[in-house]
Enzyme design. Structure first.
Site, PDB file in Angstrom:
ATOM      1  N   ALA A 291       0.803  -1.241   0.000  1.00 24.43           N
ATOM      2  CA  ALA A 291       0.000   0.000   0.000  1.00 24.43           C
ATOM      3  C   ALA A 291       0.826   1.276   0.000  1.00 24.43           C
ATOM      4  CB  ALA A 291      -0.938  -0.009   1.213  1.00 24.43           C
TER       5      ALA A 291
ATOM      6  N   GLY B  46       3.925   2.735  -5.548  1.00 28.46           N
ATOM      7  CA  GLY B  46       3.431   3.625  -6.602  1.00 28.46           C
ATOM      8  C   GLY B  46       1.978   3.374  -6.944  1.00 28.46           C
TER       9      GLY B  46
ATOM     10  N   GLY C 255       0.045   1.328  -4.814  1.00 30.12           N
ATOM     11  CA  GLY C 255      -0.635   1.185  -3.526  1.00 30.12           C
ATOM     12  C   GLY C 255      -1.188   2.499  -2.994  1.00 30.12           C
TER      13      GLY C 255
ATOM     14  N   ARG D  43       8.748  -2.859 -13.548  1.00 32.41           N
ATOM     15  CA  ARG D  43       9.734  -2.938 -14.633  1.00 32.41           C
ATOM     16  C   ARG D  43      10.519  -1.646 -14.798  1.00 32.41           C
ATOM     17  NH1 ARG D  43       7.774  -4.410 -20.394  1.00 32.41           N
ATOM     18  NH2 ARG D  43       5.690  -3.625 -19.902  1.00 32.41           N
TER      19      ARG D  43
ATOM     20  N   ASN E 179       9.346 -11.132  -7.555  1.00 29.44           N
ATOM     21  CA  ASN E 179       7.926 -11.040  -7.192  1.00 29.44           C
ATOM     22  C   ASN E 179       7.279 -12.385  -6.862  1.00 29.44           C
ATOM     23  OD1 ASN E 179       8.235  -8.353  -7.539  1.00 29.44           O
ATOM     24  ND2 ASN E 179       6.999  -8.158  -9.390  1.00 29.44           N
TER      25      ASN E 179
ATOM     26  N   ILE F 187      -2.378  -8.064  -8.597  1.00 26.81           N
ATOM     27  CA  ILE F 187      -1.863  -7.050  -9.525  1.00 26.81           C
ATOM     28  C   ILE F 187      -0.387  -7.309  -9.829  1.00 26.81           C
ATOM     29  CG2 ILE F 187      -1.311  -4.578  -9.724  1.00 26.81           C
ATOM     30  CD1 ILE F 187      -3.884  -3.975  -8.149  1.00 26.81           C
ATOM     31  N   SER F 188       0.354  -7.857  -8.853  1.00 27.80           N
ATOM     32  CA  SER F 188       1.808  -8.025  -8.994  1.00 27.80           C
ATOM     33  C   SER F 188       2.158  -8.847 -10.227  1.00 27.80           C
ATOM     34  CB  SER F 188       2.383  -8.739  -7.760  1.00 27.80           C
ATOM     35  OG  SER F 188       1.918  -8.131  -6.584  1.00 27.80           O
TER      36      SER F 188
ATOM     37  N   ASP G 169      -5.748  -3.417 -19.052  1.00 29.12           N
ATOM     38  CA  ASP G 169      -5.769  -3.707 -20.491  1.00 29.12           C
ATOM     39  C   ASP G 169      -7.099  -3.265 -21.103  1.00 29.12           C
ATOM     40  OD1 ASP G 169      -3.233  -4.968 -20.283  1.00 29.12           O
ATOM     41  OD2 ASP G 169      -4.225  -6.735 -19.474  1.00 29.12           O
TER      42      ASP G 169
ATOM     43  N   HIS H 262      -1.773 -11.259 -19.325  1.00 26.74           N
ATOM     44  CA  HIS H 262      -1.365  -9.863 -19.111  1.00 26.74           C
ATOM     45  C   HIS H 262       0.128  -9.682 -19.363  1.00 26.74           C
ATOM     46  CE1 HIS H 262      -1.314  -5.789 -17.670  1.00 26.74           C
ATOM     47  NE2 HIS H 262      -0.357  -6.096 -16.817  1.00 26.74           N
TER      48      HIS H 262
ATOM     49  N   MET I 144      -3.107   2.286 -13.241  1.00 25.53           N
ATOM     50  CA  MET I 144      -3.294   0.960 -12.627  1.00 25.53           C
ATOM     51  C   MET I 144      -4.109   1.059 -11.347  1.00 25.53           C
ATOM     52  SD  MET I 144      -2.982  -2.223 -12.771  1.00 25.53           S
ATOM     53  CE  MET I 144      -4.296  -2.740 -11.685  1.00 25.53           C
TER      54      MET I 144
HETATM   55  N1  LIG Z   1      -1.632  -6.059 -13.302  1.00 25.45           N
HETATM   56  C1  LIG Z   1      -1.325  -4.932 -13.901  1.00 25.45           C
HETATM   57  O1  LIG Z   1      -1.988  -4.507 -14.840  1.00 25.45           O
HETATM   58  C2  LIG Z   1      -0.160  -4.114 -13.429  1.00 25.45           C
HETATM   59  C3  LIG Z   1       0.737  -4.625 -12.535  1.00 25.45           C
HETATM   60  N2  LIG Z   1       1.783  -3.867 -12.073  1.00 25.45           N
HETATM   61  C4  LIG Z   1       2.700  -4.499 -11.112  1.00 25.45           C
HETATM   62  O2  LIG Z   1       2.386  -4.068  -9.787  1.00 25.45           O
HETATM   63  C5  LIG Z   1       3.552  -4.222  -8.959  1.00 25.45           C
HETATM   64  C6  LIG Z   1       3.767  -2.986  -8.097  1.00 25.45           C
HETATM   65  O3  LIG Z   1       4.097  -1.875  -8.895  1.00 25.45           O
HETATM   66  P1  LIG Z   1       4.415  -0.436  -8.244  1.00 25.45           P
HETATM   67  O4  LIG Z   1       3.400  -0.095  -7.217  1.00 25.45           O
HETATM   68  O5  LIG Z   1       4.663   0.492  -9.345  1.00 25.45           O
HETATM   69  O6  LIG Z   1       5.793  -0.769  -7.498  1.00 25.45           O
HETATM   70  P2  LIG Z   1       6.453   0.031  -6.262  1.00 25.45           P
HETATM   71  O7  LIG Z   1       7.850  -0.446  -6.151  1.00 25.45           O
HETATM   72  O8  LIG Z   1       6.211   1.486  -6.392  1.00 25.45           O
HETATM   73  O9  LIG Z   1       5.601  -0.472  -5.020  1.00 25.45           O
HETATM   74  C7  LIG Z   1       5.635  -1.802  -4.608  1.00 25.45           C
HETATM   75  C8  LIG Z   1       5.414  -1.829  -3.110  1.00 25.45           C
HETATM   76  O10 LIG Z   1       5.418  -3.199  -2.707  1.00 25.45           O
HETATM   77  C9  LIG Z   1       6.050  -3.225  -1.446  1.00 25.45           C
HETATM   78  N3  LIG Z   1       6.491  -4.555  -1.104  1.00 25.45           N
HETATM   79  C10 LIG Z   1       7.608  -5.221  -1.489  1.00 25.45           C
HETATM   80  N4  LIG Z   1       7.656  -6.428  -0.899  1.00 25.45           N
HETATM   81  C11 LIG Z   1       6.536  -6.523  -0.142  1.00 25.45           C
HETATM   82  C12 LIG Z   1       6.029  -7.521   0.726  1.00 25.45           C
HETATM   83  N5  LIG Z   1       6.655  -8.679   0.913  1.00 25.45           N
HETATM   84  N6  LIG Z   1       4.857  -7.271   1.347  1.00 25.45           N
HETATM   85  C13 LIG Z   1       4.193  -6.117   1.141  1.00 25.45           C
HETATM   86  N7  LIG Z   1       4.646  -5.127   0.358  1.00 25.45           N
HETATM   87  C14 LIG Z   1       5.807  -5.340  -0.269  1.00 25.45           C
HETATM   88  C15 LIG Z   1       7.182  -2.215  -1.536  1.00 25.45           C
HETATM   89  O11 LIG Z   1       7.631  -1.820  -0.240  1.00 25.45           O
HETATM   90  C16 LIG Z   1       6.505  -1.094  -2.308  1.00 25.45           C
HETATM   91  O12 LIG Z   1       5.929  -0.144  -1.444  1.00 25.45           O
HETATM   92  C17 LIG Z   1       4.702  -4.534  -9.920  1.00 25.45           C
HETATM   93  O13 LIG Z   1       4.945  -5.919  -9.897  1.00 25.45           O
HETATM   94  C18 LIG Z   1       4.155  -4.126 -11.274  1.00 25.45           C
HETATM   95  O14 LIG Z   1       4.769  -4.803 -12.327  1.00 25.45           O
HETATM   96  C19 LIG Z   1       1.956  -2.585 -12.473  1.00 25.45           C
HETATM   97  C20 LIG Z   1       1.057  -2.007 -13.356  1.00 25.45           C
HETATM   98  C21 LIG Z   1      -0.025  -2.737 -13.945  1.00 25.45           C
HETATM   99  O1  LIG Z   2       4.029  -2.908 -17.978  1.00 29.03           O
HETATM  100  C1  LIG Z   2       4.264  -3.140 -16.780  1.00 29.03           C
HETATM  101  O2  LIG Z   2       5.329  -3.595 -16.364  1.00 29.03           O
HETATM  102  C2  LIG Z   2       3.180  -2.862 -15.794  1.00 29.03           C
HETATM  103  C3  LIG Z   2       1.923  -3.428 -16.317  1.00 29.03           C
HETATM  104  O3  LIG Z   2       1.639  -4.605 -16.163  1.00 29.03           O
HETATM  105  C4  LIG Z   2       1.110  -2.579 -17.181  1.00 29.03           C
HETATM  106  O4  LIG Z   2       1.266  -1.353 -17.181  1.00 29.03           O
HETATM  107  O5  LIG Z   2       0.257  -3.139 -17.882  1.00 29.03           O
END
Ligand SMILES: NC(=O)C1=CN([C@@H]2O[C@H](COP(=O)(O)OP(=O)(O)OC[C@H]3O[C@@H](n4cnc5c(N)ncnc54)[C@H](O)[C@@H]3O)[C@@H](O)[C@H]2O)C=CC1
Ligand SMILES: O=C([O-])CC(=O)C(=O)O
Length: 351
Positions: free
Chosen positions: A46, A49, A51, A118, A131, A154-155, A187, A214, A265
């Protein structure tokens, strides 16, 4: 931005996929709606970016009564900040593994945007090594503390993290395929936006199913089923398909090393969680695309339209008629999606 404005944005855009609420706990009543069931939502990751804006959007959702914000660091500040917003839910921040159980206990919906994003030049699969372990440990805790919650994954790589979650839940004896969702809403959000721009139609009226998975070519938008109909030429459909498939990379490159899509997202994640809550609350005809356990193709997991209900997935809907171009895309995506699914299953079972 004013809270009322954000609320109306969330309400308007989900209305295109989800029938507006007309029951006794209608969002029209606003935050103090006492007849809305109590619902706890936990966000894991949470302080990240995604969260943080997702925490904001869930705080604005009148269907949420308790909001638990968990991360390994930074959550007290995010929780204190969000908690000052004068909306229905009580907010609590939880930091570090010893508080994870408390964060999860009693949750109806758990949203997981925890993990690394990424950087330019990387694929989503390049995130697997870090992850996969994060998702595995979070899902182990979910199985222990809130085994009945709907899980919104989401991860990335979603094509592998959802199968990992399924295996963890199976091992714990808590797996219910109706309750595990890979969030592919972004998407759909992108496909709608890009289609509306090209077809010159009102974006709020647009619907486009996106199926498959995805990542790259596994993202298959079905523009032949897009409404309103626009009869775009083949080259436009090809370009729209490619842009939707590369939407994540477009943002990664524009952010130039500062991560991937976070704001769009968070918006997409909020739409999907809202749909899950509506389904749990018995709102009829709530349909969203999601990556779920599936028999729509020969692959064990696949994204398609899903009807959401009181127990999560009520029905996985079929693909409908595909154009030749989409049929080719479907066949082309299967080997990659299959191997990403298998990679996740193997990881969960070896360690
Ligand atoms: N499904 C989708 O369409 C999308 C998925 N994503 C994915 O979402 C994920 C997060 O992206 P962002 O928020 O930009 O990354 P970020 O790095 O800004 O935030 C990730 C957060 O997860 C936390 N974290 C790490 N390990 C953890 C754990 N064990 N328990 C709880 N929290 C933990 C970090 O402290 C950080 O605050 C990435 O894997 C990204 O690829 C991103 C965009 C779209
Ligand atoms: O592209 C990424 O790494 C994050 C993601 O899943 C998206 O934006 O669809």
């Amino acid at each position: 931005m004013k809270a009322a404005m954000l609320r109306s944005i969330v309400k308007r855009s989900s209305a295109s996929l989800v029938r507006p609420i007309s029951s006794s706990y209608s969002v029209q009543r606003g935050f103090s709606s006492e007849s809305a069931p109590e619902r706890k939502v936990a966000v894991l990751g949470a302080a990240g970016g995604i969260g943080q804006p997702l925490a904001l959007l869930m705080k604005l959702n009148p269907l949420v009564s308790r909001l638990a914000l968990y991360d390994i660091a930074g959550t007290p500040g995010v929780a204190a900040d969000v908690s000052h917003i004068n909306t229905r839910s009580e907010v609590a921040g939880y930091m570090g593994e010893d508080q994870l159980g408390q964060a999860l206990e009693g949750s109806d919906v758990v949203i997981i945007p925890a993990g690394v994003p990424r950087k330019p030049g990387m694929t989503r699969d390049d995130l697997f090594n870090i992850n996969a372990g994060i998702v595995k440990s979070l899902c182990t805790a979910i199985a222990k503390y809130c085994p009945n919650a709907l899980v919104n994954m989401i991860s990335n790589p979603v094509n592998s993290t959802v199968p990992i979650a399924a295996e963890v839940f199976k091992k714990a004896g808590t797996y219910d395929e109706k309750k595990l969702f890979g969030v592919t809403t972004l998407d759909v959000v992108r496909a709608k936006t890009f289609y509306a721009g090209k077809a010159k139609v009102n974006v709020a009226d647009v619907n486009v199913p996106v199926v498959g998975g995805h990542a790259g070519i596994t993202i298959l938008p079905l523009f032949s089923q897009a409404t309103p109909k626009a009869n775009l030429p083949d080259e436009d459909i090809k370009a729209l398909t490619k842009r939707t498939q590369d939407g994540g990379t477009e943002v990664v490159e524009a952010k130039a090393g500062k991560g991937s899509a976070t704001l769009s997202m968070a918006y997409a994640g909020a739409i999907f969680a809202d749909a899950c809550l509506k389904g749990l609350n018995g709102v009829p005809d709530v349909v969203e695309c999601s990556f779920v356990q599936s028999t729509v193709t020969e692959l064990p997991f696949f994204a398609s339209k899903v009807r959401l209900g009181r127990n999560g997935v009520e029905e996985v809907l079929g693909l409908g008629p595909l154009s030749d171009f989409e049929q080719q895309g479907l066949e082309a995506l299967k080997p990659e999606l299959k191997s990403s699914i298998e990679k996740g299953i193997q990881f969960a079972n070896k360690s």
